[in-house]
Design an enzyme around this catalytic site. Structure first.
Site, PDB file in Angstrom:
ATOM      1  N   LYS A  77      -4.066  -9.808  -6.605  1.00  0.00           N
ATOM      2  CA  LYS A  77      -5.541 -10.470  -5.905  1.00  0.00           C
ATOM      3  C   LYS A  77      -6.572  -9.354  -6.352  1.00  0.00           C
ATOM      4  O   LYS A  77      -6.360  -8.278  -6.525  1.00  0.00           O
ATOM      5  CB  LYS A  77      -5.615 -10.586  -4.223  1.00  0.00           C
ATOM      6  CG  LYS A  77      -5.703  -9.315  -3.833  1.00  0.00           C
ATOM      7  CD  LYS A  77      -6.066  -9.237  -2.114  1.00  0.00           C
ATOM      8  CE  LYS A  77      -6.206  -7.899  -1.540  1.00  0.00           C
ATOM      9  NZ  LYS A  77      -6.830  -7.709  -0.448  1.00  0.00           N
TER      10      LYS A  77
ATOM     11  N   LYS B 233       0.769  -1.146   0.025  1.00  0.00           N
ATOM     12  CA  LYS B 233       0.232   0.103  -0.098  1.00  0.00           C
ATOM     13  C   LYS B 233       0.821   1.306  -0.004  1.00  0.00           C
ATOM     14  O   LYS B 233       0.431   2.251  -0.542  1.00  0.00           O
ATOM     15  CB  LYS B 233      -0.959  -0.075   1.147  1.00  0.00           C
ATOM     16  CG  LYS B 233      -2.098  -0.908   0.990  1.00  0.00           C
ATOM     17  CD  LYS B 233      -3.383  -0.535   1.154  1.00  0.00           C
ATOM     18  CE  LYS B 233      -4.459  -1.538   0.629  1.00  0.00           C
ATOM     19  NZ  LYS B 233      -5.633  -1.494   0.846  1.00  0.00           N
TER      20      LYS B 233
ATOM     21  N   LYS C 146     -11.265  -4.345  -4.245  1.00  0.00           N
ATOM     22  CA  LYS C 146     -12.301  -3.437  -4.362  1.00  0.00           C
ATOM     23  C   LYS C 146     -11.721  -1.888  -4.714  1.00  0.00           C
ATOM     24  O   LYS C 146     -12.323  -1.059  -5.480  1.00  0.00           O
ATOM     25  CB  LYS C 146     -13.212  -3.140  -3.449  1.00  0.00           C
ATOM     26  CG  LYS C 146     -12.672  -3.082  -2.084  1.00  0.00           C
ATOM     27  CD  LYS C 146     -14.095  -2.936  -1.048  1.00  0.00           C
ATOM     28  CE  LYS C 146     -14.201  -3.797   0.077  1.00  0.00           C
ATOM     29  NZ  LYS C 146     -12.825  -3.657   1.059  1.00  0.00           N
TER      30      LYS C 146
HETATM   31  P1  ATP Z   1      -8.945  -3.013  -0.417  1.00  0.00           P
HETATM   32  O1  ATP Z   1      -8.726  -3.809  -1.700  1.00  0.00           O
HETATM   33  O2  ATP Z   1      -9.376  -1.927  -0.421  1.00  0.00           O
HETATM   34  O3  ATP Z   1      -7.651  -2.877   0.261  1.00  0.00           O
HETATM   35  P2  ATP Z   1      -9.798  -5.510   0.714  1.00  0.00           P
HETATM   36  O4  ATP Z   1     -11.105  -6.018  -0.068  1.00  0.00           O
HETATM   37  O5  ATP Z   1      -8.412  -6.185   0.478  1.00  0.00           O
HETATM   38  O6  ATP Z   1      -9.771  -3.908   0.567  1.00  0.00           O
HETATM   39  P3  ATP Z   1     -11.298  -5.631   3.049  1.00  0.00           P
HETATM   40  O7  ATP Z   1     -12.258  -5.196   2.758  1.00  0.00           O
HETATM   41  O8  ATP Z   1     -10.921  -5.316   4.788  1.00  0.00           O
HETATM   42  O9  ATP Z   1     -10.010  -5.523   2.320  1.00  0.00           O
HETATM   43  O10 ATP Z   1     -11.626  -7.440   3.143  1.00  0.00           O
HETATM   44  C1  ATP Z   1     -12.498  -8.040   3.822  1.00  0.00           C
HETATM   45  C2  ATP Z   1     -12.202  -9.512   3.639  1.00  0.00           C
HETATM   46  O11 ATP Z   1     -12.221  -9.962   2.409  1.00  0.00           O
HETATM   47  C3  ATP Z   1     -10.868  -9.850   4.420  1.00  0.00           C
HETATM   48  O12 ATP Z   1     -11.013 -11.034   5.187  1.00  0.00           O
HETATM   49  C4  ATP Z   1      -9.868 -10.172   3.189  1.00  0.00           C
HETATM   50  O13 ATP Z   1      -9.137 -11.172   3.555  1.00  0.00           O
HETATM   51  C5  ATP Z   1     -11.190 -10.661   2.131  1.00  0.00           C
HETATM   52  N1  ATP Z   1     -10.520 -10.511   0.745  1.00  0.00           N
HETATM   53  C6  ATP Z   1     -10.114  -9.309   0.296  1.00  0.00           C
HETATM   54  N2  ATP Z   1      -9.858  -9.542  -0.931  1.00  0.00           N
HETATM   55  C7  ATP Z   1      -9.980 -10.860  -1.272  1.00  0.00           C
HETATM   56  C8  ATP Z   1      -9.674 -11.754  -2.454  1.00  0.00           C
HETATM   57  N3  ATP Z   1      -9.257 -11.233  -3.849  1.00  0.00           N
HETATM   58  N4  ATP Z   1      -9.838 -13.203  -2.326  1.00  0.00           N
HETATM   59  C9  ATP Z   1     -10.386 -13.528  -1.225  1.00  0.00           C
HETATM   60  N5  ATP Z   1     -10.521 -12.829  -0.032  1.00  0.00           N
HETATM   61  C10 ATP Z   1     -10.414 -11.500  -0.200  1.00  0.00           C
END
Ligand code: ATP
Ligand code: LTN
Length: 336
Positions: free
Chosen positions: A201, A119, A204
């Site tokens: 990965k 990040k 969002k």
């Molecule tokens: P950002 O992309 O804004 O950094 P994020 O989606 O990675 O956010 P969170 O919204 O806090 O982060 O994630 C919520 C949950 O979703 C966490 O348990 C995270 O591990 C899971 N998660 C996020 N992205 C993935 C993915 N691509 N595959 C599986 N699990 C995911």
């Protein structure tokens, strides 16, 4: 004679940031498991809005995203009478314990966090102290509720390890205070990859909307995005090294249908990627359909959402303040 056990139910806690519209990755990696575990255990689930301000948010949009993510928790089927559903910033104990735990966490430990390194590259103009201390706030979220299990996607494993280290350190320094949490990472869906770059990965906050499926995408949008997913030129549906795009679609398909990779390979033997992508799109559309429909109902009912948040914050505060009080007493603070 029948024997009954009165062993207390395990506690689970997890949070999701309102940093954008949640994706299929969030859903398959985390949210879907929350619903399953919530039926069996005592659950607390939060909208991690304090975490989300480590990246700059537009105020009006942020307010909407917080409320939308709360509506999503209801839409995935979490019951606010059973589980505690709350907004993190409405429970001040999170910020209070995070400050305290900052003083029990080493600079060196935080410097090793891969999410911080990633990040600070993607937000090079705003590498703030909050971004650095992010895992400590996450540890506070978990430890306040004495959570036994924390359902997350694979990307959060390192943060969970830090939460365990902090808990153990505090327990050793004083006396047993925190439950040492275990991560719960599903076998399938723990790492859903970007549709445009299957080595990254699905996220969002990715600037390219074709790289992710949002849980609120309409069926035709889902079909289009899956159709344009990056694959390879081999043309056979099989799980193998070097076929990351197909592997990712197989993982998504397996999560939505319950099929194994071997079954998927058998079903699509001799068929091309066009047929496979159409089947994946159909499965994703059906998986998300009920969530999207229920979300549409909840997201417009502002009065109900407010009530859920208020009741959740009250219940969460009761549990959290109990832990915070213990911690402060052990450290030697003078309590009012
Ligand atoms: P950002 O992309 O804004 O950094 P994020 O989606 O990675 O956010 P969170 O919204 O806090 O982060 O994630 C919520 C949950 O979703 C966490 O348990 C995270 O591990 C899971 N998660 C996020 N992205 C993935 C993915 N691509 N595959 C599986 N699990 C995911
Ligand atoms: N950092 C997590 C979100 C999060 C979380 C938590 C997850 C904040 N606090 C507590 C589990 C438990 C992420 O997924 N990015």
């Amino acid at each position: 004679m029948e024997t009954t056990t009165n062993a207390p139910k395990k506690r689970i806690l997890s949070c999701i940031q309102p940093s954008g519209i949640p994706t299929l990755g969030n859903y398959l990696g985390a949210l879907k498991n929350w619903k399953t575990l919530a039926d069996e255990f005592d659950g607390a689930f939060a909208v991690a809005d304090l975490h989300a301000i480590t990246v700059r948010q537009d105020p009006a949009q942020f307010r909407k995203q917080i409320s939308d993510v709360l509506a999503l928790l209801l839409a995935i089927g979490l019951d606010p009478e059973k589980s505690i559903l709350f907004i993190q910033s409405q429970v001040p104990a999170h910020s209070q314990l995070a400050w305290i735990l900052n003083c029990y966490t080493q600079f060196g430990e935080m410097s090793r966090m891969t999410q911080f390194k990633d990040k600070s590259q993607s937000h090079a103009d705003n590498v703030n102290v909050g971004l650095f201390a992010y895992p400590v706030l996450m540890a506070a979220d978990i430890l306040l509720y004495q959570a036994d299990l924390v359902p997350v996607g694979a990307d959060q494993k390192q943060h969970l390890e830090i939460a365990r280290d902090i808990a153990q350190r505090f327990n050793t320094l004083y006396s047993p205070t925190f439950t040492v949490p275990e991560p719960y990472i599903g076998k399938q869906g723990a790492r859903v990859m970007s549709l445009q770059d299957p080595l990254k990965k699905m996220s969002k906050s990715d600037p390219n909307p074709k790289s992710y499926i949002s849980v609120f995408d309409a069926p035709d949008v889902i079909s289009k995005k899956i159709k344009s997913a990056v694959t390879d030129s081999e043309g056979s549906v099989r799980f193998a090294d070097g076929k990351e795009g197909i592997n990712n679609l197989m993982g998504i398909y397996a999560c939505c249908t319950g099929l194994t990779n071997a079954q998927i390979e058998a079903d699509f033997a001799g068929k091309g990627y066009g047929d496979f992508k159409a089947a994946v799109a159909e499965a994703v559309i059906e998986e998300l359909r009920p969530v999207r429909e229920r979300y549409t109902q909840y997201s417009t009912d502002k009065a109900y959402l407010k009530e859920v948040a208020a009741q959740g914050a009250e219940r969460a505060s009761r549990v959290a303040n109990r832990t915070l009080g213990k911690v402060m007493k052990k450290i030697g603070f003078v309590l009012p």
